[in-house]
Design a protein around this motif. Sequence first.
Motif, mmCIF file in Angstrom:
data_model
loop_
_atom_site.group_PDB
_atom_site.id
_atom_site.type_symbol
_atom_site.label_atom_id
_atom_site.label_comp_id
_atom_site.label_asym_id
_atom_site.label_seq_id
_atom_site.Cartn_x
_atom_site.Cartn_y
_atom_site.Cartn_z
ATOM 1 N N TYR A 18 12.014 -12.325 -1.577
ATOM 2 C CA TYR A 18 13.185 -12.293 -2.536
ATOM 3 C C TYR A 18 13.794 -13.626 -2.544
ATOM 4 C CZ TYR A 18 17.647 -10.837 -4.260
ATOM 5 O OH TYR A 18 18.575 -10.834 -5.131
ATOM 6 N N ALA A 44 14.330 -15.296 -6.409
ATOM 7 C CA ALA A 44 15.537 -15.174 -6.809
ATOM 8 C C ALA A 44 15.981 -16.932 -7.053
ATOM 9 C CB ALA A 44 16.809 -14.951 -5.773
ATOM 10 N N GLY A 84 12.991 -17.497 -10.079
ATOM 11 C CA GLY A 84 12.972 -16.861 -11.128
ATOM 12 C C GLY A 84 11.467 -16.420 -11.756
ATOM 13 N N ILE A 112 12.116 -9.804 -9.043
ATOM 14 C CA ILE A 112 13.499 -9.084 -9.323
ATOM 15 C C ILE A 112 13.622 -8.574 -10.657
ATOM 16 C CG2 ILE A 112 15.793 -9.740 -9.417
ATOM 17 C CD1 ILE A 112 15.230 -11.801 -7.378
ATOM 18 N N GLN A 116 15.845 -6.452 -12.203
ATOM 19 C CA GLN A 116 17.141 -6.742 -12.695
ATOM 20 C C GLN A 116 18.135 -7.326 -11.580
ATOM 21 O OE1 GLN A 116 17.499 -2.535 -13.671
ATOM 22 N NE2 GLN A 116 19.553 -2.685 -13.021
ATOM 23 N N LYS A 117 19.353 -7.551 -12.008
ATOM 24 C CA LYS A 117 20.212 -8.225 -10.905
ATOM 25 C C LYS A 117 20.383 -7.121 -9.972
ATOM 26 C CE LYS A 117 24.531 -10.823 -10.431
ATOM 27 N NZ LYS A 117 25.793 -11.253 -11.214
ATOM 28 N N GLY A 118 20.476 -7.381 -8.619
ATOM 29 C CA GLY A 118 20.614 -6.346 -7.521
ATOM 30 C C GLY A 118 19.567 -5.698 -7.161
ATOM 31 N N LYS A 119 18.148 -5.738 -7.930
ATOM 32 C CA LYS A 119 17.177 -4.748 -7.585
ATOM 33 C C LYS A 119 16.082 -5.889 -7.097
ATOM 34 C CE LYS A 119 19.140 -0.944 -8.632
ATOM 35 N NZ LYS A 119 20.681 -1.365 -8.716
#
Length: 273
Positions: A205, A209, A212, A234, A236-239
């Motif tokens: 992760y 992050a 990208g 990733i 989407q943000k937070g997933k």
Amino acid sequence: MTKENLDSQKMLLAIIDSMDAFMALKDSRGRFIVVNDSFARLVGVTTAELMGKTDFEFQPLDMAEKYRTDDVMVLASRRPLTIEEIYKDKNGRTRYLLTQKKPIRFEGSDEHFLFLFAVDITKQREAEQALRISDERYRMLFDTMVSGFVLCDVAFDAQGGPADLTYLEVNPAYERMSGRKKEEYLGKSMQKDFPYMEGYLFDAYREAAATGREVVIERYSPRVDRYFSILAFIPQKGKFAFITTDITERKRMEDAIFTEKEYFRVTLQSLGD
């Protein structure tokens, strides 16, 4: 009737006729006494042709009977009725209508009239149907994937780094690979409930992050004695999501080839000696 009342009545009728919504007023016998232009166009006749007529003169018998049954119920109960109905217009196109029928009584009259107000929700229903079909297709692909798929929610620490991952969704292939049922994962904390997975997935992760980009890692699971290739990304943000592919046969074949090469190398070296 005064000139002011006549002018007000004309203005009200002009407003009603300019509306996209379908509006009509029927007497207790089901005869149309007021309709707006939108309603007349929906039926496929003029407003003048509708005046004094009933649904039985313009609609198929089964539809006319249903409309009359609803009208009688509303007038008898003195309660409004809101229904969603399917209507075939004059061009044969299926229309979805959200209709409200309401009893009203005018001053100086003992008779109750039925006021009908309907809006066209066809685009909304067609969009919902298209979305449902799309969801069903994606669900079918999700459920029949050979690779395992996992979607997680990311909890962050004070420094903005990933503190924990919570399982949101897993597909049947991942259940088979891990030897666990979906219910054992959903809502569970990876750090608390599956600590042996924490290190490499959190590292994946962080790399995804930071760059990208997708991250590919390979891992051996002694619990199930299998090798896996994991594509982490990733969405989407937070997933956080990862797709797991069983590469055990490939790894064992590679090991067998390596062993065979070593055997020949040692054999040739022995022959040379």
